[in-house]
Design an enzyme around this catalytic site. Structure first.
Site, PDB file in Angstrom:
ATOM      1  N   GLU A 242       0.818  -1.208   0.000  1.00  0.00           N
ATOM      2  CA  GLU A 242       0.000   0.000   0.000  1.00  0.00           C
ATOM      3  C   GLU A 242       0.854   1.262   0.000  1.00  0.00           C
ATOM      4  OE1 GLU A 242      -3.766   0.026   2.213  1.00  0.00           O
ATOM      5  OE2 GLU A 242      -2.972   1.796   3.259  1.00  0.00           O
ATOM      6  N   ARG A 268      -3.115  32.885 -18.484  1.00  0.00           N
ATOM      7  CA  ARG A 268      -3.577  33.962 -17.608  1.00  0.00           C
ATOM      8  C   ARG A 268      -2.656  35.177 -17.743  1.00  0.00           C
ATOM      9  NH1 ARG A 268      -7.360  36.782 -14.703  1.00  0.00           N
ATOM     10  NH2 ARG A 268      -6.615  37.341 -12.609  1.00  0.00           N
ATOM     11  N   GLN A 279       8.998  35.803 -12.715  1.00  0.00           N
ATOM     12  CA  GLN A 279       9.975  34.894 -12.108  1.00  0.00           C
ATOM     13  C   GLN A 279       9.397  34.130 -10.913  1.00  0.00           C
ATOM     14  OE1 GLN A 279      13.582  36.281  -9.811  1.00  0.00           O
ATOM     15  NE2 GLN A 279      14.634  35.478 -11.624  1.00  0.00           N
TER      16      GLN A 279
END
Length: 387
Positions: A242, A268, A279
């Protein structure tokens, strides 16, 4: 070292991504048990719910590396990370214990239907007073002739509302520590076993979860998995699967959200230019990429060891830590880069909600750090220095 999948596995991964995008969309809310099972059976036809079950038992017989690859593809293709989580929990926490410790009769009885998607399994170990302290279970199993009678309560049991069989851990020798637990296979509908209402959770909403109550539940001795007193070892083995392969689902989910985030910052515009050119934004996206790729390397190293039969428990613990912490931070970054849109419904906030539980289940991250520290020889008393 080879960092690429073989062509056959790559083809399977592409098929899983296409299947998940086509058939496993949605927000993870299910109105009926039948609706969940319909999707489950579709995943079964793709071989996803029996990936690591041997072919002789009805599964695909893939190793841990290939299985992690398919779980990653499932997380990448489907926005419903909860459903993918349920598939992985069924396979690695419930089916693999039967594969590794079941008798020939038990394997024949349970595995073909579990591997095909006809039946669903749940692993019940966590209790209200025994989460991280998994060896101190209050659920009791008392031998009575050719059967055991179980009494106790389990909580946070993944797949409980839809399960056909429960892998249940109970104390047969209370206070005996590692050798005091025993694992039982209990069919749904067995008198004395009841399932509580489904939880309304913060994340992983597509994964049905509930309490399991045992009261005078009589289980045939033939349904003991492994042997009496072997429960802790069985649980530890399932956790290696798991903590490695299940967390590959999150790698896929992170990849999906990272890709949509890159698209978002490219499109955008603020102050007359795409925000991806700023940056601060560019560096944040680079850090997201670094977290994902670093966690991915740690996980596949653990998967490679598991496939090779390694008994190492450190690598799975590190994989769980790396992926869960990366998923939460990547979710936070994805929300931040979307601004106000990030706190509305969408991939970013969904990943963050789905990622938060990953630091708790399969052993909390604090417990994983304890386990790794112990393996490094830390945490014990230091021998006194000789003068």
């Amino acid at each position: 070292m080879n960092f690429d999948f073989d062509p056959e596995t790559e083809e399977m991964r592409a098929m899983v991504v296409a299947f998940a995008r086509r058939d496993l969309g949605g927000d993870g809310t299910y109105r009926t048990r039948e609706e969940f099972r319909r999707r489950w059976q579709l995943a079964g036809k793709q071989g996803l719910v029996g990936t690591t079950v041997p072919a002789a038992d009805g599964g695909s017989g893939l190793d841990a590396v290939a299985a992690a690859g398919l779980m990653e593809a499932l997380g990448h293709g489907s926005p419903d990370t909860g459903f993918a989580f349920s598939v992985a929990a069924h396979l690695f926490a419930a089916c693999m214990p039967i594969v590794e410790f079941g008798t020939g009769e038990q394997r024949q009885r349970w595995l073909p239907a579990l591997a095909s998607g006809e039946r669903i399994a749940a692993h019940a170990i966590t209790e209200p007073e025994a989460g991280s302290d998994a060896l101190n279970l209050r659920t009791r199993a008392v031998r009575d002739g050719d059967a055991y009678v179980l009494d106790g309560d389990k909580c946070f049991t993944t797949n409980a509302p839809v399960a056909d069989v429960f892998v249940v851990q109970a104390a047969t020798a209370p206070g005996a520590g590692f050798f005091g637990l025993t694992t039982f296979l209990i069919e749904a509908g067995t008198p004395g076993l009841t399932v509580g209402p489904r939880y309304d959770k913060l994340g992983l909403r597509g994964s049905p979860t509930a309490d399991v109550h045992l009261e005078g539940c009589r289980v045939p001795a033939a349904n003991v998995l492994g042997a009496e007193g072997a429960g802790a070892g069985i649980f530890s083995s399932s956790m290696k699967w798991e903590r490695t392969c299940l967390f590959a689902v999150y790698l896929g989910a992170m990849r999906r959200v990272l890709e949509s985030t890159v698209t978002h910052v490219q499109e955008r515009e603020q102050f007359g230019s795409p925000i991806g050119g700023f940056q601060a934004v560019g560096h944040r996206v680079v850090d997201m990429t670094l977290r994902l790729e670093s966690a991915r390397l740690v996980l596949y190293k653990a998967a490679s060891g598991l496939a090779a039969g390694s008994d190492d428990e450190v690598a799975p613990a590190l994989a769980k830590l790396a992926v869960s912490e990366a998923a939460v931070q990547l979710g936070l970054d994805a929300v931040q880069l979307r601004g106000a849109l990030g706190i509305l419904g969408g991939e970013a906030e969904t990943l963050l909600r789905d990622a938060l539980p990953s630091r708790i289940f399969s052993g909390t991250n604090e417990i994983q750090r304890n386990n790794v520290a112990r393996a490094l020889g830390l945490g014990g008393r230091r021998a006194p220095r000789r003068r």
